[in-house]
Design an enzyme around this catalytic site. Structure first.
Site, PDB file in Angstrom:
ATOM      1  CB  ILE A 153      -0.959  -0.001   1.211  1.00  0.00           C
ATOM      2  CG1 ILE A 153      -1.845   1.253   1.221  1.00  0.00           C
ATOM      3  CG2 ILE A 153      -0.227  -0.155   2.522  1.00  0.00           C
ATOM      4  CD1 ILE A 153      -2.925   1.219   2.309  1.00  0.00           C
ATOM      5  CB  SER A 154       1.098   4.201  -2.212  1.00  0.00           C
ATOM      6  OG  SER A 154       1.226   3.538  -3.449  1.00  0.00           O
ATOM      7  CB  ALA A 155       4.238   6.398   1.540  1.00  0.00           C
TER       8      ALA A 155
END
Length: 230
Positions: free
Chosen positions: A63-65
């Site tokens: 999951i992206s930052a």
């Protein structure tokens, strides 16, 4: 940090991203405050939901930052009523943030997000997360090759790609509305890539600019990288 409630952690994260100049527009700030990221993070990593870092999900994906989600939403310039294609649904979090902008809760203006994911475990995971968080009416998750887009719902006002491609896939350009915008990482796998914003002209070509470096997993598919990379 972890003794605070998730809501308190979310507010602090958003405030920090505003102070850093990452978050600028009212609609993206509201969306980041509204979407509970902890519901999109696997249980073993949930206590880190509001650390500004990518987190593992399933099948070797992440999951992206939060800062990257915020940046990409800002660059997309989303508006209520927009139809959005997301390539790489992952856990469903980024799609939920987009949906909060294009189809605000309680609004008569209803845009929609179509999110494609090639990994079936993540399709199931994203659907469960979106249902639990209250976004399943505004986000449709499809299993398929994201580099081929989703012609059934085209054209799209905005296209978001959350994995790095060798170049912008032709089907995505074809499915983008004239004057529409795509935000996509472009570059070699497992190296520094360029985050690109492209807008479609009347003649079907795109005008693109790079807005800086980024690091994403490779985009796998017919118009992406080979599956043997993973």
């Amino acid at each position: 940090m972890f003794e605070e409630s998730f809501e308190e952690q979310r507010k602090k994260l958003v405030s920090r991203l505003v102070d850093e100049g990452v978050l600028k527009s009212e609609q993206v700030i509201k969306a980041m405050l509204a979407v509970p990221r902890e519901l999109f993070v696997p249980e073993p990593h949930r206590k880190y939901a509001y650390a500004d870092t990518p987190l593992p999900t399933l099948s070797g994906q992440t999951i992206s930052a939060p800062h990257m989600v915020a940046m990409m939403c800002e660059y997309l310039d989303l508006k209520p009523g927009h139809k959005v294609l997301e390539v790489g649904a992952g856990s469903g979090y980024h799609a939920a943030v987009c949906a909060e902008i294009v189809a605000p809760r309680g609004s008569a203006v209803r845009g929609h997000v179509y999110a494609i994911e090639r990994v079936m475990d993540l399709v199931i995971f994203a659907k469960k997360n979106l249902e639990r968080a209250g976004y399943s009416d505004r986000v449709t998750v499809i299993c398929g090759d994201g580099t081929m887009g989703y012609p059934e719902a085209a054209p799209y006002d905005r296209i978001l790609v959350t994995a790095a491609a060798p170049k912008i896939p032709l089907p995505l350009i074809e499915q983008l509305r004239v004057s529409g915008r795509i935000v996509i990482p472009v570059g070699e796998p497992y190296s520094i890539q360029e985050l690109v914003i492209a807008e479609k002209r009347e003649d079907g070509s795109v005008k693109s600019i790079s807005v800086g470096g980024c690091v994403f997993v490779p985009l796998i598919g017919r118009y992406g990288w080979s599956e043997h990379l993973t």
